[in-house]
Design an enzyme around this catalytic site. Sequence first.
Site, PDB file in Angstrom:
ATOM      1  N   LYS A  85       0.858  -1.186   0.000  1.00  0.00           N
ATOM      2  CA  LYS A  85       0.000   0.000   0.000  1.00  0.00           C
ATOM      3  C   LYS A  85       0.898   1.240   0.000  1.00  0.00           C
ATOM      4  O   LYS A  85       1.457   1.613   1.022  1.00  0.00           O
ATOM      5  CB  LYS A  85      -0.919   0.059   1.227  1.00  0.00           C
ATOM      6  CG  LYS A  85      -2.028   1.091   0.982  1.00  0.00           C
ATOM      7  CD  LYS A  85      -2.570   1.735   2.217  1.00  0.00           C
ATOM      8  CE  LYS A  85      -1.808   2.917   2.694  1.00  0.00           C
ATOM      9  NZ  LYS A  85      -1.810   4.109   1.836  1.00  0.00           N
ATOM     10  N   GLU A 112      10.761   1.858   9.740  1.00  0.00           N
ATOM     11  CA  GLU A 112      11.667   2.962   9.379  1.00  0.00           C
ATOM     12  C   GLU A 112      10.894   4.235   9.646  1.00  0.00           C
ATOM     13  O   GLU A 112       9.975   4.576   8.895  1.00  0.00           O
ATOM     14  CB  GLU A 112      12.048   2.889   7.900  1.00  0.00           C
ATOM     15  CG  GLU A 112      12.743   1.617   7.489  1.00  0.00           C
ATOM     16  CD  GLU A 112      14.199   1.581   7.900  1.00  0.00           C
ATOM     17  OE1 GLU A 112      14.682   2.554   8.522  1.00  0.00           O
ATOM     18  OE2 GLU A 112      14.841   0.555   7.640  1.00  0.00           O
ATOM     19  N   GLU A 141      10.970  16.528  14.799  1.00  0.00           N
ATOM     20  CA  GLU A 141      11.111  16.473  13.347  1.00  0.00           C
ATOM     21  C   GLU A 141      10.115  17.430  12.678  1.00  0.00           C
ATOM     22  O   GLU A 141       8.920  17.340  12.936  1.00  0.00           O
ATOM     23  CB  GLU A 141      10.838  15.041  12.871  1.00  0.00           C
ATOM     24  CG  GLU A 141      11.023  14.865  11.385  1.00  0.00           C
ATOM     25  CD  GLU A 141      10.667  13.456  10.924  1.00  0.00           C
ATOM     26  OE1 GLU A 141       9.578  12.960  11.280  1.00  0.00           O
ATOM     27  OE2 GLU A 141      11.481  12.853  10.209  1.00  0.00           O
ATOM     28  N   CYS A 189      13.561  11.457   5.534  1.00  0.00           N
ATOM     29  CA  CYS A 189      13.669  10.988   6.927  1.00  0.00           C
ATOM     30  C   CYS A 189      15.048  11.240   7.482  1.00  0.00           C
ATOM     31  O   CYS A 189      15.207  11.558   8.653  1.00  0.00           O
ATOM     32  CB  CYS A 189      13.311   9.519   6.995  1.00  0.00           C
ATOM     33  SG  CYS A 189      14.203   8.550   5.788  1.00  0.00           S
TER      34      CYS A 189
END
Length: 480
Positions: A174, A249, A382, A283
């Site tokens: 997906k 991750e 972040e 990331c």
Amino acid sequence: MARTGILIDNQWRQSESGRTIDVLAPATGQPFASIAAAVDADVDAAVKAARRAVESGVWGRMNAAERGRLLSRMAIVVADHAEELAQLEARDTGKPIKQARNDIVAAARYFEFYGGGADKVHGDTIPFLAGHFAATERLPHGVTAHIIPWNYPAQMFPRSVGPALAMGNAVVMKPAEDACQTPLRMAELMVENGFPEGAINMITGYGHEAGAALSGHPDIDFISFIGSNQTGVQIQTAAARNHIGCTLELGGKSAQIVFADADLDAALPVLVGAIVQHAGQTCSAGSRLLVERSAYDRIVERVAERFAQVRVGTPEMDHDLGPVVSRRQQERVQGFCGRADADAIPLIAAGQMPADLPQGGFFVQPRLYGPVPRANSLASQEVFGPVMAVMPFEDEADAVALANATPYGLVAGIWTRDGARALRVGRRMQVGQVFVNCYGAGGGIELPFGGMKKSGHGREKGFEALYEFSAVRTMVIKHD
Ligand code: NAD
């Protein structure tokens, strides 16, 4: 244009829900495609197709060399379709076309690497009791589920399914609802180029519907997830309910540590590029710049000069960075900048926003803030946008403490001419990858990649990924 439906058993179909989702071009905010909004019934059909493929289909009987050949062929097919795929990726994600072209080169390389790896994962023989022979072999998990984000769909597709297919799993992927055109097109090319029924199945749709249905499906054997920390918790919870493994991750707040003796001419483009690349939506973006205090003013002045030259643009303008992916992401980044301004954190430099950017695009101005107080949220959270936090450190020990002082642990960069110091500091970084006098945001197909702490667990990329997508079976034979 990519296929818009769901791919099950090499057939394209619409969702049982009958619903679709508009896909917006980040540079204009206008829809340019639509994807199916898959629901439980679609996911169930995809998992069943994958199960048939591994248990009774052509795929399950195929030997490793043949699987490798199919993957290797895809490297050539992707290269043959490079410009088409790059245009699709740039429009879907908003990134400059040259970055999209690099992503397609990387995508082809993933297929090449894992095609080559398929028949090179071997077991061991183990000295055991007298009169016994003991050996291990590596087996596919069976049906693997793959959920990826929207920032690098073209790279993440082969990065995730490549090693899984190499090891003989059948996959259900997906991709993200915000950007998934290149994964759909590459899956279509895989079907056209010989992948048998059920080996690769694609489900599009929302995370809370299609994603949740896939990660919670009782007949999957492993989950590979790339995305946010919040969703990572839900994925791991779903995996625990089924007693299966997963790799996560997740996010990062990676530090680039610059000592006073660094080669600044070499460092500058890399330092700035590591946060500008894909508008900071990487990331492993180098979003914290830690600078030795004795050289702080000199170094930050040079970084500021370079940062102020950074230009925002559409994919076609091909400047340094494009828009962020969505209105939601734009508001999130602007929220961080608003709070930094309210906290009176000095704005050291800002990037250029040309006057002819399209109205309605999700553009944000790149910003360099500093010195950022250590307790401020900009120092540890972040942003996932082109916003860099600059912070001074006193000495080597302080650099190590500061670099490790976030909940994350993905990547670190170290800039120094002192080799022993680079090694000392590098080995104390609580991260999955350390770069010395370079920085590899996103790059390095061959390099195992993954997090420590809240950046997740498990490793993607490199040979390690082949181990993640397989399990060891030990066999003992008594012969005396
Ligand atoms: P997200 O977690 O919201 O979405 C990622 C994927 O998960 C999408 O496909 C989404 O549809 C799906 N999803 C959402 N909710 C779900 C649910 N309840 N169940 C199952 N699937 C669900 O993440 P995002 O905000 O779209 O992506 C940005 C984040 O991803 C950032 O934090 C970034 O650091 C991280 N990221 C990590 C890496 C890495 O390799 N470590 C790479 C890229 C992005």
